[in-house]
Design a protein around this motif. Structure first.
Motif, PDB file in Angstrom:
ATOM      1  N   PHE A  38       0.792  -1.205   0.184  1.00 18.16           N
ATOM      2  CA  PHE A  38       0.074   0.044  -0.031  1.00 18.16           C
ATOM      3  C   PHE A  38       0.865   1.281  -0.102  1.00 18.16           C
ATOM      4  O   PHE A  38       1.841   1.208   0.897  1.00 18.16           O
ATOM      5  CB  PHE A  38      -0.938  -0.086   1.336  1.00 18.16           C
ATOM      6  N   VAL A  57      -8.407  -4.032   0.852  1.00 15.60           N
ATOM      7  CA  VAL A  57      -7.851  -2.440   1.459  1.00 15.60           C
ATOM      8  C   VAL A  57      -8.830  -1.872   1.517  1.00 15.60           C
ATOM      9  O   VAL A  57      -9.666  -1.283   0.712  1.00 15.60           O
ATOM     10  CB  VAL A  57      -6.876  -1.961   0.565  1.00 15.60           C
ATOM     11  N   GLU A  92      -5.817  -0.217  -7.956  1.00 17.64           N
ATOM     12  CA  GLU A  92      -5.105  -1.536  -7.658  1.00 17.64           C
ATOM     13  C   GLU A  92      -4.572  -2.151  -8.868  1.00 17.64           C
ATOM     14  O   GLU A  92      -5.128  -2.452 -10.010  1.00 17.64           O
ATOM     15  CB  GLU A  92      -6.385  -2.207  -6.994  1.00 17.64           C
ATOM     16  N   VAL A 114      -5.137  -2.597   6.007  1.00 19.74           N
ATOM     17  CA  VAL A 114      -4.820  -3.691   4.790  1.00 19.74           C
ATOM     18  C   VAL A 114      -4.666  -4.887   5.475  1.00 19.74           C
ATOM     19  O   VAL A 114      -4.559  -5.092   6.580  1.00 19.74           O
ATOM     20  CB  VAL A 114      -3.453  -2.931   4.522  1.00 19.74           C
ATOM     21  N   PHE A 118       0.985  -6.965   4.286  1.00 22.57           N
ATOM     22  CA  PHE A 118       1.095  -5.919   3.419  1.00 22.57           C
ATOM     23  C   PHE A 118       2.296  -5.102   3.910  1.00 22.57           C
ATOM     24  O   PHE A 118       2.476  -4.987   4.819  1.00 22.57           O
ATOM     25  CB  PHE A 118       0.132  -5.091   3.204  1.00 22.57           C
TER      26      PHE A 118
END
Length: 265
Positions: A38, A57, A92, A114, A118
């Motif tokens: 992210f 997310v 994404e 998240v 991640f």
């Protein structure tokens, strides 16, 4: 395939006072359950990220401001239809989620969930303290004016802030990856597993370094440079170098005007 989400903050023109309200979007992942990343960069506002057990997310956001609206405002015979809304885009692609085009002049606050596995790349200039918790990945975190707090995290981190404290508590670490924690004004307090293997490189110009680890200190002599005229120059630095639990990847701890604390978890 890249999925794109364009988000704008709108103020209803029929209201006298519009209060900031948090909204959210859920972004599905191309490969649910697999590691991802992210990324977000904000000029003004807040960034908080938490790990959760879901496969999406979730971005919760608001513009952090209240505006007074005059629904029938007229100027030179023309009716106003704009309201200086703030906005951003979220992308994404192959388990990487990126928030971009954040309106730089607006104060936007993000609370993001998240998956725990991640990695993060976060950047904030002016705003609230940054809080990251329950994440198990590689973290690159930059803040200019504010504290950075990492709570119950695992993996590795590179953290930098100019004016603010850095506090991090690691449940486990990536054994083969270096880390770095640096600031100008503020303390640095890092808690690591008691069995962590690392080589610590520590420096504070106007502060002190404290630890409850057993450290094997390594003395670095000044470097001798031949000038070619029969003289030499010796350069001495104030870095403290030490091995913890036999040494390992280099962990850098650097502050100009703050104390450094390295603790056992």
């Amino acid at each position: 395939m890249k999925a794109k989400y364009v988000i704008l903050f709108f103020t209803l023109l029929g209201l006298t006072v519009t209060a900031a309200a948090q909204e959210q979007i859920a972004i599905p992942l191309s490969n649910p359950g697999e590691p991802g990343q992210f990324n977000i960069s904000v000029v003004r506002g807040a960034i908080n990220v938490s790990g959760h057990d879901g496969n999406e997310v979730i971005i919760r956001y608001d513009n952090g401001e209240e505006r007074r609206e005059e629904p029938d405002e007229v100027r030179n015979g023309l009716r106003r239809i704009t309201n200086n809304a703030a906005g951003f885009e979220a992308w994404e692609n192959n388990n990487t989620v990126e928030v971009s085009s954040v309106t730089p002049t607006k104060n936007i606050k993000f609370d993001v969930l998240v998956p725990r596995n991640f990695s993060l790349k976060l950047s904030l200039v002016n705003g609230d303290d940054m809080m990251i918790e329950n994440v198990e990945g590689d973290m690159e975190i930059n803040h200019v004016n504010g504290d950075v707090v990492l709570n119950n995290v695992s993996g590795s981190a590179v953290v930098n802030t100019v004016n603010g404290n850095i506090t991090a508590s690691f449940q486990s670490i990536a054994r083969d990856k270096p880390m770095a924690f640096s600031n100008v004004n503020g303390d640095i307090s890092i808690t690591l597993p008691s069995n962590a293997n690392l080589t610590a490189k520590m420096w504070s110009e106007w502060g002190e370094v404290y630890t409850d680890f057993d450290m094997e200190m390594r003395q670095e002599e000044g470097s001798r440079v031949n000038s070619g005229s029969g003289t030499y120059k010796v350069s001495v630095n104030n870095w403290i170098n030490a091995e913890i639990n036999g040494g390992g990847p280099e962990y850098l701890f650097k502050s100009l005007r703050g104390d450094i604390y390295i603790r056992k978890g």
